[in-house]
Design a protein around this motif. Structure first.
Motif, PDB file in Angstrom:
ATOM      1  N   UNK A  99       0.819  -1.315  -0.057  1.00 16.12           N
ATOM      2  CA  UNK A  99      -0.028  -0.045  -0.080  1.00 16.12           C
ATOM      3  C   UNK A  99       0.859   1.119   0.020  1.00 16.12           C
ATOM      4  N   UNK A 100       0.562   2.222  -1.039  1.00 19.74           N
ATOM      5  CA  UNK A 100       1.396   3.376  -0.832  1.00 19.74           C
ATOM      6  C   UNK A 100       0.352   4.439  -0.082  1.00 19.74           C
ATOM      7  N   UNK A 101       1.022   5.002   0.912  1.00 21.36           N
ATOM      8  CA  UNK A 101       0.372   5.870   1.879  1.00 21.36           C
ATOM      9  C   UNK A 101       1.066   7.370   1.612  1.00 21.36           C
ATOM     10  N   UNK A 102      -0.026   8.326   1.472  1.00 20.82           N
ATOM     11  CA  UNK A 102       0.482   9.693   1.418  1.00 20.82           C
ATOM     12  C   UNK A 102       0.108  10.540   2.580  1.00 20.82           C
ATOM     13  N   UNK A 103       0.643  11.385   2.998  1.00 20.59           N
ATOM     14  CA  UNK A 103       0.145  12.296   4.089  1.00 20.59           C
ATOM     15  C   UNK A 103       0.535  13.743   3.640  1.00 20.59           C
ATOM     16  N   UNK A 104      -0.197  14.652   4.204  1.00 20.26           N
ATOM     17  CA  UNK A 104       0.048  16.185   3.813  1.00 20.26           C
ATOM     18  C   UNK A 104       1.179  16.710   4.486  1.00 20.26           C
ATOM     19  N   UNK A 105       2.061  16.130   5.273  1.00 24.25           N
ATOM     20  CA  UNK A 105       3.358  16.747   6.022  1.00 24.25           C
ATOM     21  C   UNK A 105       3.824  15.366   6.751  1.00 24.25           C
ATOM     22  N   UNK A 106       4.912  15.722   7.317  1.00 22.53           N
ATOM     23  CA  UNK A 106       5.748  14.649   7.804  1.00 22.53           C
ATOM     24  C   UNK A 106       4.909  14.123   9.418  1.00 22.53           C
ATOM     25  N   UNK A 107       4.595  15.104  10.220  1.00 20.16           N
ATOM     26  CA  UNK A 107       3.725  14.926  11.085  1.00 20.16           C
ATOM     27  C   UNK A 107       2.561  13.871  11.093  1.00 20.16           C
ATOM     28  N   UNK A 108       1.732  14.350  10.168  1.00 19.18           N
ATOM     29  CA  UNK A 108       0.728  13.265   9.812  1.00 19.18           C
ATOM     30  C   UNK A 108       1.261  11.975   9.415  1.00 19.18           C
ATOM     31  N   UNK A 109       2.282  11.981   8.451  1.00 26.61           N
ATOM     32  CA  UNK A 109       2.928  10.642   8.128  1.00 26.61           C
ATOM     33  C   UNK A 109       3.424   9.896   9.173  1.00 26.61           C
ATOM     34  N   UNK A 110       4.072  10.408  10.172  1.00 26.60           N
ATOM     35  CA  UNK A 110       4.472   9.832  11.339  1.00 26.60           C
ATOM     36  C   UNK A 110       3.465   9.005  12.275  1.00 26.60           C
ATOM     37  N   UNK A 111       2.177   9.843  12.378  1.00 27.82           N
ATOM     38  CA  UNK A 111       1.382   9.060  13.083  1.00 27.82           C
ATOM     39  C   UNK A 111       0.331   8.151  12.373  1.00 27.82           C
ATOM     40  N   UNK A 112       0.362   8.317  11.300  1.00 30.56           N
ATOM     41  CA  UNK A 112      -0.034   7.139  10.230  1.00 30.56           C
ATOM     42  C   UNK A 112       0.936   5.791  10.295  1.00 30.56           C
ATOM     43  N   UNK A 113       2.087   6.270  10.103  1.00 32.91           N
ATOM     44  CA  UNK A 113       2.999   4.986   9.998  1.00 32.91           C
ATOM     45  C   UNK A 113       3.212   4.426  11.609  1.00 32.91           C
ATOM     46  N   UNK A 114       3.007   5.281  12.629  1.00 35.91           N
ATOM     47  CA  UNK A 114       3.049   4.608  14.044  1.00 35.91           C
ATOM     48  C   UNK A 114       1.918   3.602  14.009  1.00 35.91           C
ATOM     49  N   UNK A 115       0.403   3.994  13.428  1.00 32.49           N
ATOM     50  CA  UNK A 115      -0.538   3.217  13.774  1.00 32.49           C
ATOM     51  C   UNK A 115      -0.304   1.939  12.726  1.00 32.49           C
ATOM     52  N   UNK A 116       0.166   2.380  11.671  1.00 32.30           N
ATOM     53  CA  UNK A 116       0.157   0.893  10.616  1.00 32.30           C
ATOM     54  C   UNK A 116       1.255  -0.036  11.175  1.00 32.30           C
ATOM     55  N   UNK A 117       2.172   0.514  11.908  1.00 25.13           N
ATOM     56  CA  UNK A 117       3.014  -0.238  12.352  1.00 25.13           C
ATOM     57  C   UNK A 117       2.535  -0.973  13.605  1.00 25.13           C
ATOM     58  N   UNK A 118       1.695  -0.659  14.404  1.00 21.09           N
ATOM     59  CA  UNK A 118       0.867  -1.141  15.315  1.00 21.09           C
ATOM     60  C   UNK A 118       0.216  -2.262  14.622  1.00 21.09           C
ATOM     61  N   UNK A 119      -0.492  -1.901  13.475  1.00 18.40           N
ATOM     62  CA  UNK A 119      -1.359  -3.359  12.886  1.00 18.40           C
ATOM     63  C   UNK A 119      -0.366  -4.057  11.977  1.00 18.40           C
TER      64      UNK A 119
END
Ligand SMILES: NC(=O)c1ccc[n+]([C@@H]2O[C@H](COP(=O)([O-])OP(=O)(O)OC[C@H]3O[C@@H](n4cnc5c(N)ncnc54)[C@H](O)[C@@H]3O)[C@@H](O)[C@H]2O)c1
Ligand SMILES: NC(=[NH2+])NCCC[C@H](N)C(=O)O
Length: 703
Positions: free
Chosen positions: A333-353
């Motif tokens: 899955x290619x994930x995009x985020x409007x900036x680094x902070x949002x990307x970090x939050x998304x990646x943190x939750x994806x890592x949890x999954x």
């Protein structure tokens, strides 16, 4: 004199509402009045023509929405990005708009066919020309923004739309001359509203209220200090006048039936280029790999929903479906985020999954050194309950002492990693920062577990309903007996309500019979247990008769004082002061207990640890290696225990308040169950069930 503004329009020769692709069109199919549409469009045309040069694109039969030229594309200087429509109902317009741009001397850029972007309907230049606001969430994709930034050589700021009534940016957002902004904040997520407030000073932000917003007040054509728009409220008109704008209202009801108004019907085609503005966008993209029961365990849905809910966007690059019931699937899955902070939050939750970076992207974790004891680096990774591995010197290292809400400290020399509370960080510790080089190992629930079909598997039910309590108690009893008989460990954390509800005798029995290997609580459970043991009351209420006794409100203080006189609870038992109850059984059966102090404590008892740090450490020590935790009617201590317990430990959360149970049992159904019931009743049923397991056949008198 500045160049006249040039605006592209398209006559409504073929305009109608022929389909539904936005909420405004619902119920309006073929309900736009032809004559009135033409009249309203002409009025708008003339209002604009008095103030700007109007160019026309030929309307095409079969493409009714072509009248909305805002969606033709996006122009800056000599460059034009032609739209890629999200809905097939409008995709036929693309060649006509592309042809117009090409025939009028523009360098035409085209996005990949599967990357929707609906032009100036979703992209609006700051009127000072400093940056481009670009919307996403309904019609345009976040991934289109880096293309726009590059092709138009401008800064792009991404705004996420969250209200489907305002499905295009220009329906809720209108940059005005002089750096003013007319907008409807509820149409955007929190991140986007913060971004707007960072860029537009408060005195220049003109917030539109809902009654005006649903008349598409923000969908306005701004030409210098004139604003041409649908009818609006007198108060909004006055506010615009007060900051120097002339307001020209013109009816556009027939176009509102298609979800458009003034701005939608226009496209500015000579946007000025500012030489000192260049391409930039904070949009970030990462590709991750997800494996597991992606469909039947709902992991894929959870992951993709989470990405969007956090303000990102996704594209599934490929999906390998596991064909057998027990086989797993894999997706990139290619994930995009409007900036680094949002990307970090998304990646943190994806890592949890359980998501991991693609093998070619896997790299070592990033670390920073602790500069001040007890203080982690700003961007430190916050640990979770799930078993975690980190990449150190190109090797995966298992994180020890797994728990939530800690930092991960690595020792590259010894190739070790562990969770460490912030307060325990020492100067010089190497702490993981960011989200690279980490993966979690999620316990996959299989279909039967999730559907409660496995015999006596710990059934996750989320929050129970009353009618299922007995069934759950049966399963919990079986589990507890399994754990006990296999030499495992059960820890109980309990509140004083256990005593008030008559549960003391049952909990005491569980301890006596070896089902409890540690007790965690506060001052109160011990106080009221010993009060009942010594005086037959709890909180001054006679536990046999259920009525308050005279002077009973002093009983617990008398009890505290007596135990303080003995030295501690164990000595009070040894001295014969305490002869029954929960604390008695703990002492007599060498079951360790920890009483953590709180602001509410009377006394406290000598055993109550009022140093919170020490109390937490003692709790963590007693939880080590536990297989199962019973959380009995204490929100405070149950949350504290949950925070320090790694995944894999089965949890039973019992409380009369469903909200508390939901919160405490929110760890995945494989390992937690919530039971909404009276804790005294629960303990009574549990003891009965354990007795049945121990004596399955009722003893029949042979006399
Ligand atoms: N005299 C004292 O020293 C004293 C008295 C009370 C509390 N405290 C201390 O205050 C802290 C918080 O106390 P707490 O954990 O009891 O409070 P808490 O509010 O954290 O938890 C109490 C829980 O019990 C639940 N509950 C109430 N009635 C119930 C029932 N019949 N069946 C099942 N659940 C029921 C509530 O919904 C709540 O979630 C503890 O450390 C305790 O020792 C001290
Ligand atoms: N820029 C705009 N808001 N355009 C309005 C477009 C209306 C059209 N019916 C659609 O749903 O696409």
């Amino acid at each position: 004199m500045t160049d006249s503004i040039r605006i592209l329009m398209c006559a409504p020769d073929h305009y109608d509402v022929d389909y539904v692709i936005n909420p405004w069109m619902e119920g309006n199919i073929h309900k736009s009045a032809r004559d009135r549409s033409v009249e309203q469009w002409n009025q708008l045309y003339h209002a604009i023509k008095e103030r700007a040069i109007v160019e026309l694109v030929e309307p095409q039969k079969g493409w009714p929405d072509m009248v909305f030229t805002a969606n033709a594309g996006l122009v800056l200087g000599d460059n034009a990005i032609v739209s890629r429509f999200y809905h097939k109902e409008r995709q036929g317009e693309e060649p006509y708009f592309k042809e117009w741009f090409a025939n009028n001397g523009f360098n035409v850029f085209e996005l990949p066919k599967d990357l929707p972007f609906e032009g100036a309907g979703d992209a609006l230049f700051d009127r000072e020309g400093r940056w481009l606001w670009a919307g996403y969430g309904f019609r345009s994709e976040l991934d289109s923004h880096p293309y726009i930034a590059q092709w138009l050589d401008t800064e792009v700021l991404s705004l996420r739309l969250i209200d489907e009534r305002f499905y295009h940016l220009d329906t809720c957002f209108c940059p005005l001359t002089g750096g003013y902004l007319l907008y409807y904040p509820p149409a955007f997520d929190a991140y986007s509203n913060r971004l707007i407030e960072l860029r537009i000073p408060e005195e220049k932000r003109i917030i539109v209220e809902e009654p005006d917003a649903v008349k598409f007040a923000c969908n306005a054509v701004n030409i210098n200090h004139t604003i041409i728009m649908n009818q609006i409220s007198e108060s909004l008109k006055q506010r615009l006048n007060d900051v120097g704008f002339e307001v020209v209202q013109t009816p556009l009801s027939e176009f509102l039936k298609a979800g458009g108004a003034a701005k939608c019907l226009t496209l500015r085609v000579n946007e000025p280029v500012l030489e000192d503005v260049h391409a930039s966008t904070p949009v970030e993209s990462r590709t991750v790999q997800l494996t597991g029961h992606l469909l039947d365990a709902g992991i894929m849905n959870k992951a993709l929903d989470m990405v969007v809910e956090n303000g990102g966007s996704f594209k599934v690059l490929n999906f390998e479906l596991g064909l057998e019931r027990q086989s797993t699937s894999a997706a990139q899955v290619r994930v995009s985020a409007p900036d680094h902070n949002v990307m970090e939050e998304i990646m943190t939750q994806l890592i949890d999954l359980g998501a991991v970076a693609l093998p070619q992207e896997v790299c070592d974790i990033n670390t920073e050194t602790v500069a001040k004891a007890g203080v982690a680096p700003d961007d430190f990774y916050v640990s979770t309950i799930y078993p975690t591995e980190v990449r150190v010197n190109c090797e995966w290292v298992k994180v020890q002492n797994q728990r939530m809400d800690a930092a991960i400290v690595v020792d590259p020399q010894n190739m070790t990693a562990e969770c460490r509370l912030l307060r325990d960080l020492q100067k010089g510790d190497h702490v993981m920062v960011g989200v690279d080089g980490i993966r979690t190992v999620r316990q996959a629930e299989d279909r039967d577990q999730r559907n409660g079909k496995k015999e006596f598997t710990f059934m996750g039910s989320g929050v129970s309903s009353e009618r299922r309590v007995e069934l759950l108690v049966e399963q919990i009893a079986w589990e507890m007996r399994q754990v006990r008989d296999q030499g495992g460990k059960v820890v109980v954390t309990a509140g004083p309500v256990v005593i008030h509800t008559g549960g003391a005798q049952h909990l005491a029995k569980l301890i006596r019979e070896g089902y409890v290997h540690a007790l965690l609580g506060g001052n109160a459970i011990a106080v009221h247990d010993i009060e009942q043991a010594m005086m037959g009351t709890s909180l001054g209420v006679d536990m046999q008769r259920g009525i308050p006794v005279s002077g009973g409100h002093r009983h617990h203080l008398k009890v505290i004082n007596a135990v303080r006189g003995c030295g501690n609870i164990a000595q009070a038992v040894e001295q014969g002061l305490i002869t029954k109850g929960v604390m008695y059984e703990c002492v007599k059966n060498n079951v360790p207990f920890a009483l953590a102090g709180s602001i509410r404590d009377d006394g406290p008892l000598p055993d109550t640890e009022m140093d919170l740090i020490k109390a937490q450490s003692r709790y963590a020590e007693l939880i080590q290696g536990t297989d199962m935790i019973l959380m009995l009617s204490t929100m405070l201590h149950s949350i504290g225990v949950g925070n320090m317990t790694p995944a894999g430990v089965k949890m039973v959360c019992v409380d009369i308040n469903p909200a508390v149970v939901t919160k405490l049992s929110d760890r995945g159904s494989v390992e937690s169950v919530g039971i909404v019931t009276d804790v005294g009743l629960f303990l009574s049923l549990l003891v009965q069930q354990l007795d049945k397991l121990t004596h399955p056949y009722p003893v029949v008198s042979t006399v």
